[in-house]
Motif scaffolding. Structure first.
Motif, PDB file in Angstrom:
ATOM      1  N   THR A   1       0.827  -1.201   0.000  1.00  0.00           N
ATOM      2  CA  THR A   1       0.000   0.000   0.000  1.00  0.00           C
ATOM      3  C   THR A   1       0.862   1.252   0.000  1.00  0.00           C
ATOM      4  O   THR A   1       0.579   2.228  -0.707  1.00  0.00           O
ATOM      5  CB  THR A   1      -0.945   0.000   1.223  1.00  0.00           C
ATOM      6  OG1 THR A   1      -1.687  -1.220   1.250  1.00  0.00           O
ATOM      7  CG2 THR A   1      -1.903   1.164   1.172  1.00  0.00           C
ATOM      8  N   LEU A  30       2.108   1.985  -3.435  1.00  0.00           N
ATOM      9  CA  LEU A  30       1.099   2.599  -4.294  1.00  0.00           C
ATOM     10  C   LEU A  30       1.018   4.105  -4.053  1.00  0.00           C
ATOM     11  O   LEU A  30       0.953   4.899  -5.003  1.00  0.00           O
ATOM     12  CB  LEU A  30      -0.263   1.960  -4.040  1.00  0.00           C
ATOM     13  CG  LEU A  30      -0.457   0.528  -4.542  1.00  0.00           C
ATOM     14  CD1 LEU A  30      -1.805  -0.026  -4.067  1.00  0.00           C
ATOM     15  CD2 LEU A  30      -0.373   0.461  -6.059  1.00  0.00           C
ATOM     16  N   MET A  78      -1.875   5.047  -9.432  1.00  0.00           N
ATOM     17  CA  MET A  78      -2.978   4.458  -8.679  1.00  0.00           C
ATOM     18  C   MET A  78      -4.226   4.352  -9.547  1.00  0.00           C
ATOM     19  O   MET A  78      -4.925   3.329  -9.538  1.00  0.00           O
ATOM     20  CB  MET A  78      -3.274   5.290  -7.426  1.00  0.00           C
ATOM     21  CG  MET A  78      -2.337   5.000  -6.263  1.00  0.00           C
ATOM     22  SD  MET A  78      -2.812   5.914  -4.777  1.00  0.00           S
ATOM     23  CE  MET A  78      -1.944   7.443  -5.071  1.00  0.00           C
ATOM     24  N   LYS A  81      -3.852   1.537 -11.952  1.00  0.00           N
ATOM     25  CA  LYS A  81      -4.061   0.236 -11.323  1.00  0.00           C
ATOM     26  C   LYS A  81      -5.546  -0.074 -11.172  1.00  0.00           C
ATOM     27  O   LYS A  81      -5.978  -1.220 -11.348  1.00  0.00           O
ATOM     28  CB  LYS A  81      -3.371   0.186  -9.964  1.00  0.00           C
ATOM     29  CG  LYS A  81      -1.875  -0.004 -10.026  1.00  0.00           C
ATOM     30  CD  LYS A  81      -1.495  -1.380 -10.576  1.00  0.00           C
ATOM     31  CE  LYS A  81      -1.935  -2.523  -9.670  1.00  0.00           C
ATOM     32  NZ  LYS A  81      -1.536  -3.849 -10.208  1.00  0.00           N
ATOM     33  N   GLU A 101      -7.271  -3.353 -12.787  1.00  0.00           N
ATOM     34  CA  GLU A 101      -8.013  -4.323 -11.982  1.00  0.00           C
ATOM     35  C   GLU A 101      -9.475  -4.406 -12.433  1.00  0.00           C
ATOM     36  O   GLU A 101     -10.072  -5.492 -12.395  1.00  0.00           O
ATOM     37  CB  GLU A 101      -7.934  -3.955 -10.494  1.00  0.00           C
ATOM     38  CG  GLU A 101      -6.527  -3.965  -9.917  1.00  0.00           C
ATOM     39  CD  GLU A 101      -5.835  -5.328 -10.010  1.00  0.00           C
ATOM     40  OE1 GLU A 101      -6.535  -6.352 -10.204  1.00  0.00           O
ATOM     41  OE2 GLU A 101      -4.607  -5.358  -9.899  1.00  0.00           O
ATOM     42  N   HIS A 159      -7.879  -1.417  -4.672  1.00  0.00           N
ATOM     43  CA  HIS A 159      -7.135  -0.341  -5.326  1.00  0.00           C
ATOM     44  C   HIS A 159      -7.970   0.929  -5.449  1.00  0.00           C
ATOM     45  O   HIS A 159      -7.435   2.038  -5.393  1.00  0.00           O
ATOM     46  CB  HIS A 159      -6.646  -0.801  -6.710  1.00  0.00           C
ATOM     47  CG  HIS A 159      -5.489  -1.748  -6.642  1.00  0.00           C
ATOM     48  ND1 HIS A 159      -5.652  -3.106  -6.541  1.00  0.00           N
ATOM     49  CD2 HIS A 159      -4.149  -1.528  -6.634  1.00  0.00           C
ATOM     50  CE1 HIS A 159      -4.461  -3.688  -6.491  1.00  0.00           C
ATOM     51  NE2 HIS A 159      -3.535  -2.755  -6.533  1.00  0.00           N
TER      52      HIS A 159
END
Length: 210
Positions: free
Chosen positions: A136, A139, A147, A150, A154, A180
């Motif tokens: 975390t 990120l 971020m 991502k 996802e 995320h």
């Protein structure tokens, strides 16, 4: 740390007693109602196990002292009239003498949705402390653009599993997406509850898309 002085509690309205509402600190389910006098309150705070005053036996009794089903103290709140306690606990086993989870014969189960609030609290702590070795943390260090990327990646994985995969994999990838997304929300100073509020507004039949 319980910081309600016994002097702040008005025991006089009920001849030395106050109602004590017992609530599970995790599920938020109301488990039972008991009564406390000053001695029971002090023993509860001192031992960390909820103790009541029995009106029928005219004596103190610690919940679980015979059954082992203790009510481990988490927090105590005093109401606006200073004459009722809300006591949050971690229960050990069923609470009612009948063997039921609650004295209203309800199941005491934690709604998994409540975990999302806990998860974001945990992620916010990561954001504040930025411990080394945490995914975390990495990120947050990568920045908003990464971020957001991502989240998109996802989401695509979840779409693929929904169309060509299994339900088990959809749940797995959907969980990745949600995690995320919460990280991204945290970085933007938002909460998962903000999305819930927006959906709540949209649920109104009078709502129209902007």
């Amino acid at each position: 740390m319980i910081n309600i002085p016994v002097e702040s509690i008005d025991f006089e309205k009920m001849n030395g007693l106050v109602p004590a509402i017992i609530q599970d600190s995790k599920s938020l389910k109301v488990l039972m109602l008991g009564f406390m006098n000053e001695e029971a309150y002090k023993k509860t705070v001192g031992t960390g196990k909820v103790t009541f005053f029995s009106r029928t036996r005219n004596t103190l009794w610690t919940k679980g002292e015979t059954s082992g089903n203790f009510l481990n103290l988490v927090d105590i709140k005093l109401d606006c009239d200073n004459d009722t306690l809300l006591i949050q606990v971690n229960p050990v086993g069923p609470v009612c003498h009948t063997g039921a989870d609650t004295c209203w014969n309800e199941k005491n189960e934690v709604n998994p949705l409540l975990f999302l609030t806990y998860l974001q609290d945990f992620i916010e702590k990561r954001h504040e402390e930025m411990p080394e070795g945490s995914y975390t943390t990495s990120l947050f260090k990568d920045g908003i653009n990464r971020m957001a990327q991502k989240v998109g990646e996802e989401a695509l994985e979840a779409v693929i599993e929904a169309t060509n995969g299994t339900n088990e994999r959809l749940v797995y990838e959907g969980s990745d997406f949600l995690y995320h997304l919460i990280v991204l929300l945290t970085a933007k100073g938002l909460r998962i509850e903000d999305l819930a509020k927006e959906l709540q507004v949209r649920h109104d039949p009078k709502w129209h898309k902007h």
